[in-house]
Design an enzyme around this catalytic site. Structure first.
Site, short mmCIF file in Angstrom:
data_model
loop_
_atom_site.label_atom_id
_atom_site.label_comp_id
_atom_site.label_asym_id
_atom_site.label_seq_id
_atom_site.Cartn_x
_atom_site.Cartn_y
_atom_site.Cartn_z
CG ASP A 1 -0.08 0.36 2.86
OD1 ASP A 1 0.66 -0.59 2.62
OD2 ASP A 1 -0.06 0.82 3.30
CD GLU B 1 4.22 1.16 7.03
OE1 GLU B 1 5.29 1.45 7.82
OE2 GLU B 1 3.90 1.83 6.14
ZN LIG Z 1 6.12 2.39 3.77
#
Ligand SMILES: [Zn+2]
Length: 442
Positions: free
Chosen positions: A81, A146
């Site tokens: 992501d 994340e």
């Molecule tokens: Zn990162």
């Protein structure tokens, strides 16, 4: 077409798929994440055919590559992501265009963190094509949230725990082969994060009577909040240089200007002096030497003629090695010194344990020297939080290192605009992961 060009094309394809993370799931373009996984499988067929794959969380992937031994498993991490693109920021090249200019691939995620993801996959794909079997089991853990501190990495840790896997070493993003990292030092530094600060957030809140602005009483909630913030700003927690920073100085000393050399070499012995200097040099160096408090959000009355019945402030804290959530709370209560100010812990994370500089670190170090002969490998304390912190629960050797050459400008582009990764840097990064896997001890 050479294999070098092949990996560049793969990264371009994956950068063009906008896998943007938002804390609010309703805003997430799930189709983009689905498409990303389909494209990843198409780009790296051997990885998907020959490695065991477990889907983790919504779009996280956990690959298992069986080695000759399962004694000392290696975990290589990355996340697929990216952070959103700020509509006002002016990129020189379209953020999801993945265009090549001046020998670099431009776009969101090239450095954070699709570059690592692609370099890891390309290294494994190349070794698989040669029918190579690693000396130890290799796991690839790719997170999908994340950037919003999502649960994919935590779930990957749970999955490994369920299978009885205790990693020998974990390598995640953070760190780089950094140029212009230190004033006066011309050699690139292969900075390997051996710990990271703990991200913690507090809310300060004062409740009061409120009322009409024409008849104010003294010490209203807003005033008390302002006083609390001012006290916190004035009285910081004591600064202390952590051991990895001292080791960083020792390693850089031979490359520093002559005047600085003895100070850096002996930083451990003149710690108070070094600490003072770091605090005095500015917010960036000060942050390396102490726990920082940023007063970020503030609210009181919604109207100019109404006295607030509640005033609130948010404080974002980055806890350095040596301090803890408990010692921070203690410091805040003592410093604010006002029992009408309620302190609520919104999130509390201690700094990560410091990973040892033993044979695992030496393997990273030797591989850095091998692929980047001009670089000086050194440990450091990371300021930002990564998914790897979840792995500290099951592994003492967690390191944060992206094997890419990055200039100061490039490092500054992460999470902002003009993010780009050099084509040669990407190719070196593939080689670094490949060498690392080839070097795993029997
Ligand atoms: Zn990162």
């Amino acid at each position: 077409m050479s294999s070098n060009h092949r990996v560049v094309g793969k990264l371009q394809t994956l950068v063009r798929i906008p896998t943007v993370s938002y804390p609010d799931w309703d805003r997430v373009d799930v189709a983009a994440f689905d498409a990303f996984l389909v494209e990843l499988a198409a780009q790296f067929p051997l990885v998907h055919e020959r490695l065991g794959l477990t889907r983790v969380d919504t779009h996280g992937l956990l690959f298992h590559w069986a080695g000759r031994s399962a004694e000392r498993p290696l975990v290589l991490m990355a996340h697929l992501d990216v952070v959103p693109v700020d509509g006002d920021a002016v990129w020189q090249h379209p953020p999801f265009g993945a265009e090549i200019h001046d020998g670099a691939i431009w776009g969101r995620g090239t450095l954070d963190d699709k570059g690592e993801l692609v370099a890891i996959c390309e290294a494994v794909e190349t070794l698989l094509a040669e029918d190579f079997t690693p000396a130890q089991d290799v796991w690839l853990s790719f997170g999908c949230n994340e950037e919003v501190s999502g649960s994919a990495a935590r779930l990957a840790v749970e999955e490994l725990t369920r299978r009885g896997v205790r990693p020998w070493m974990v390598i995640d993003e953070g760190g780089a082969v950094a140029t212009e990292a230190f004033p006066g030092i011309d050699v690139p530094i292969g900075v390997v994060g051996v710990t990271e600060k703990g991200v913690t957030s507090l809310e300060l809140r004062v409740d009061g009577a409120g009322g009409h602005a024409s008849t104010p009483a003294r010490n209203a909630p807003t005033v008390r909040i302002a006083r609390a913030l001012q006290r916190l700003d004035r009285h910081q927690m004591p600064a202390h240089v952590p051991e990895p920073t001292l080791e960083l100085f020792r390693r850089l000393a031979p490359h520093a200007p002559a005047a600085l050399r003895p100070v850096m070499q002996n930083a451990g012995r003149i710690k108070p002096l070094v600490t003072k200097a770091l605090v005095a040099l500015g917010p960036e160096t000060a942050a390396t030497a102490r726990t920082t408090f940023a007063m970020t959000t503030l609210s009181g009355s919604p109207a100019l003629n109404v006295i607030a019945s509640t005033a609130k402030a948010g404080v974002n804290i980055r806890i350095t090695v040596g301090d803890t959530v408990a010692s921070v709370l203690e410091h805040v209560r003592r410093t604010v010194d006002d029992d009408q100010v309620q302190v609520t812990l919104l999130e509390g994370n201690d700094p990560c344990p410091v990973s040892p500089m033993d044979e695992a670190f030496e393997l990273i170090e030797a591989t850095i020297v091998d692929v980047f002969p001009d670089a000086v490998p050194a440990p450091y304390v990371m300021m930002a939080a990564t998914d790897s912190r979840h792995f500290t629960k099951i592994c003492p050797r967690v390191y944060r290192f992206a094997p890419f050459r990055m200039t100061k400008e490039q490092r500054g582009s992460i999470h902002t605009y003009d993010e780009h990764l050099g084509v040669d840097a990407l190719v070196d990064g593939v080689r670094w992961y490949q060498r690392l896997i080839e070097r795993l001890p029997a």
